[in-house]
Design a protein around this motif. Structure first.
Motif, PDB file in Angstrom:
ATOM      1  N   GLY A 163      58.060   6.982 -43.136  1.00 15.77           N
ATOM      2  CA  GLY A 163      58.472   5.932 -44.043  1.00 15.77           C
ATOM      3  C   GLY A 163      59.907   6.062 -44.498  1.00 15.77           C
ATOM      4  N   ARG A 164      60.366   7.290 -44.604  1.00 15.22           N
ATOM      5  CA  ARG A 164      61.730   7.516 -45.112  1.00 15.22           C
ATOM      6  C   ARG A 164      62.791   7.301 -44.042  1.00 15.22           C
ATOM      7  N   TYR A 165      62.482   7.724 -42.785  1.00 16.84           N
ATOM      8  CA  TYR A 165      63.518   7.720 -41.755  1.00 16.84           C
ATOM      9  C   TYR A 165      63.279   6.686 -40.652  1.00 16.84           C
ATOM     10  N   LEU A 166      62.109   6.106 -40.597  1.00 16.93           N
ATOM     11  CA  LEU A 166      61.809   4.972 -39.720  1.00 16.93           C
ATOM     12  C   LEU A 166      62.206   5.191 -38.255  1.00 16.93           C
ATOM     13  N   PRO A 167      61.493   6.081 -37.554  1.00 18.02           N
ATOM     14  CA  PRO A 167      61.667   6.143 -36.107  1.00 18.02           C
ATOM     15  C   PRO A 167      61.120   4.859 -35.492  1.00 18.02           C
ATOM     16  N   ASP A 168      61.259   4.708 -34.198  1.00 21.05           N
ATOM     17  CA  ASP A 168      60.743   3.508 -33.536  1.00 21.05           C
ATOM     18  C   ASP A 168      59.246   3.601 -33.275  1.00 21.05           C
ATOM     19  N   LEU A 169      58.783   4.825 -32.998  1.00 23.88           N
ATOM     20  CA  LEU A 169      57.383   5.035 -32.665  1.00 23.88           C
ATOM     21  C   LEU A 169      56.872   6.305 -33.331  1.00 23.88           C
ATOM     22  N   VAL A 170      55.556   6.398 -33.459  1.00 24.47           N
ATOM     23  CA  VAL A 170      54.926   7.624 -33.908  1.00 24.47           C
ATOM     24  C   VAL A 170      53.729   7.894 -33.000  1.00 24.47           C
ATOM     25  N   LYS A 171      53.578   9.141 -32.601  1.00 25.81           N
ATOM     26  CA  LYS A 171      52.502   9.518 -31.693  1.00 25.81           C
ATOM     27  C   LYS A 171      51.454  10.318 -32.456  1.00 25.81           C
ATOM     28  N   LEU A 172      50.222   9.822 -32.458  1.00 21.41           N
ATOM     29  CA  LEU A 172      49.137  10.488 -33.165  1.00 21.41           C
ATOM     30  C   LEU A 172      48.716  11.758 -32.436  1.00 21.41           C
ATOM     31  N   GLU A 173      48.246  12.735 -33.192  1.00 15.06           N
ATOM     32  CA  GLU A 173      47.741  13.962 -32.580  1.00 15.06           C
ATOM     33  C   GLU A 173      46.472  13.670 -31.792  1.00 15.06           C
ATOM     34  N   SER A 174      46.347  14.307 -30.638  1.00 15.34           N
ATOM     35  CA  SER A 174      45.181  14.065 -29.783  1.00 15.34           C
ATOM     36  C   SER A 174      43.891  14.513 -30.459  1.00 15.34           C
ATOM     37  N   GLU A 175      43.968  15.552 -31.302  1.00 16.34           N
ATOM     38  CA  GLU A 175      42.762  16.044 -31.967  1.00 16.34           C
ATOM     39  C   GLU A 175      42.184  14.996 -32.914  1.00 16.34           C
ATOM     40  N   LEU A 176      43.038  14.198 -33.505  1.00 11.99           N
ATOM     41  CA  LEU A 176      42.571  13.120 -34.373  1.00 11.99           C
ATOM     42  C   LEU A 176      41.956  11.996 -33.554  1.00 11.99           C
ATOM     43  N   VAL A 177      42.639  11.606 -32.500  1.00 10.10           N
ATOM     44  CA  VAL A 177      42.202  10.446 -31.712  1.00 10.10           C
ATOM     45  C   VAL A 177      40.905  10.724 -30.968  1.00 10.10           C
ATOM     46  N   SER A 178      40.810  11.869 -30.312  1.00 13.48           N
ATOM     47  CA  SER A 178      39.658  12.137 -29.454  1.00 13.48           C
ATOM     48  C   SER A 178      38.359  12.253 -30.230  1.00 13.48           C
ATOM     49  N   ALA A 179      38.438  12.469 -31.555  1.00 13.07           N
ATOM     50  CA  ALA A 179      37.226  12.663 -32.357  1.00 13.07           C
ATOM     51  C   ALA A 179      36.704  11.385 -33.000  1.00 13.07           C
ATOM     52  N   ILE A 180      37.434  10.267 -32.878  1.00 13.96           N
ATOM     53  CA  ILE A 180      37.046   9.097 -33.676  1.00 13.96           C
ATOM     54  C   ILE A 180      35.744   8.439 -33.202  1.00 13.96           C
ATOM     55  N   ALA A 181      35.324   8.701 -31.966  1.00 16.78           N
ATOM     56  CA  ALA A 181      34.073   8.112 -31.494  1.00 16.78           C
ATOM     57  C   ALA A 181      32.855   8.857 -32.026  1.00 16.78           C
ATOM     58  N   SER A 182      33.043  10.121 -32.411  1.00 24.76           N
ATOM     59  CA  SER A 182      31.914  10.937 -32.846  1.00 24.76           C
ATOM     60  C   SER A 182      31.991  11.384 -34.303  1.00 24.76           C
ATOM     61  N   SER A 183      33.145  11.277 -34.924  1.00 26.44           N
ATOM     62  CA  SER A 183      33.336  11.774 -36.283  1.00 26.44           C
ATOM     63  C   SER A 183      33.602  10.612 -37.244  1.00 26.44           C
ATOM     64  N   TRP A 184      32.692  10.433 -38.180  1.00 25.70           N
ATOM     65  CA  TRP A 184      32.848   9.380 -39.176  1.00 25.70           C
ATOM     66  C   TRP A 184      34.093   9.617 -40.029  1.00 25.70           C
ATOM     67  N   SER A 185      34.350  10.873 -40.408  1.00 22.32           N
ATOM     68  CA  SER A 185      35.495  11.174 -41.262  1.00 22.32           C
ATOM     69  C   SER A 185      36.810  10.896 -40.542  1.00 22.32           C
ATOM     70  N   ARG A 186      36.876  11.214 -39.237  1.00 22.05           N
ATOM     71  CA  ARG A 186      38.111  10.956 -38.493  1.00 22.05           C
ATOM     72  C   ARG A 186      38.343   9.455 -38.326  1.00 22.05           C
ATOM     73  N   ARG A 187      37.265   8.696 -38.146  1.00 16.53           N
ATOM     74  CA  ARG A 187      37.410   7.246 -38.063  1.00 16.53           C
ATOM     75  C   ARG A 187      37.995   6.687 -39.355  1.00 16.53           C
ATOM     76  N   LEU A 188      37.511   7.194 -40.493  1.00 15.76           N
ATOM     77  CA  LEU A 188      38.025   6.731 -41.777  1.00 15.76           C
ATOM     78  C   LEU A 188      39.500   7.074 -41.936  1.00 15.76           C
ATOM     79  N   VAL A 189      39.883   8.274 -41.485  1.00 10.76           N
ATOM     80  CA  VAL A 189      41.290   8.682 -41.565  1.00 10.76           C
ATOM     81  C   VAL A 189      42.162   7.719 -40.775  1.00 10.76           C
ATOM     82  N   LEU A 190      41.749   7.444 -39.542  1.00 10.95           N
ATOM     83  CA  LEU A 190      42.568   6.584 -38.693  1.00 10.95           C
ATOM     84  C   LEU A 190      42.554   5.139 -39.184  1.00 10.95           C
TER      85      LEU A 190
END
Length: 249
Positions: A163-190
């Motif tokens: 938010g402060r420096y505004l790059p063009d893109l941000v890449k999410l960590e794979s550990e967060l993304v790969s868990a969203i199909a099975s983890s309710w808490s990770r889905r809420l985070v994303l």
């Protein structure tokens, strides 16, 4: 005068390989970018190799990695693909941003790849002082390449810097993304994180997309730039073409 970066890109050295993995735009049914992935003889990542080097050689190594990635990507056909090239860069290797960038851009120009098709992904961006981050992004923006912050995870670490420096893109960590199909808490985070990033005007890349259920969840969140085994595996010295279908959502 030709620099060491131009004379001897790291891919010309023994024991190192470059693979490319596509980042797909599932809304447009096309490859948005190819990420260059450099590995050592024993499978070491570029970051691990970087950490093992003496401090005085780290900047040159990172530049040579970028130069090698550009040359190999163009040899594999990037020039006619229409896709960008994402090159991970160790943020701590960047001393004076303009001096760090210039020899890489000379290699790119010589290879026939315009600067606007380059994306530099900053690994370890959270460890840099704010004035250095701002300078890097400003130098890139004026020269043409895009800047991505690599590694935004479940604890929102790095979101304030986005938010402060505004790059063009941000890449999410794979550990967060790969868990969203099975983890309710990770889905809420994303689900909470995605609109925050979007409100900043940044593009989101979700890596770690390893199954169709994960891909479907990302679609429901409106994330269209995706990368992972479900899309295509990395391939050495070639640009893999994923089987893409247009997002119907």
């Amino acid at each position: 005068m030709t620099s060491e970066v131009e004379r001897k890109p790291v891919s010309d050295s023994g024991g190192l390989t470059v693979a490319f993995q596509p980042i797909a735009d599932i809304a447009a049914s096309r490859v948005y970018a190819y990420e260059a992935i450099i590995r050592g003889r024993g499978g070491e990542t570029a970051g691990q190799i970087f950490d093992s080097l003496p401090p005085e050689t780290r900047a040159t190594f990172d530049q040579r990695c970028a130069a090698g990635a550009i040359r190999w990507a163009m040899a594999a056909g990037l020039g006619t693909s229409g896709a960008r090239l994402l090159i991970p860069v160790q943020a701590q290797s960047i001393g004076a941003p303009a001096e760090h960038l210039e020899p890489i851009l000379r290699v790119s120009r010589h290879a026939g790849l315009i600067a606007e098709r380059l994306i530099f992904g900053l690994e370890g961006y959270r460890d840099l002082p704010g004035n250095k981050l701002a300078e890097i992004i400003d130098v890139h923006r004026k020269a043409g390449p895009l800047t991505a912050f690599i590694g935004l995870g479940p604890n929102h670490a790095g979101l304030a810097l986005c938010g402060r420096y505004l790059p063009d893109l941000v890449k999410l960590e794979s550990e967060l993304v790969s868990a969203i199909a099975s983890s309710w808490s990770r889905r809420l985070v994303l689900e909470d994180l995605t609109p925050r990033i979007r409100q900043l005007g940044l593009k989101v890349i979700a890596t770690g997309v390893d199954s169709e259920p994960v891909l479907q969840r990302l679609r429901s969140f409106g994330i269209t730039l995706v990368q992972g085994e479900e899309i295509a595996s990395p391939a050495e010295r070639t640009l893999p073409t994923p089987a893409l279908r247009r997002d119907a959502a």
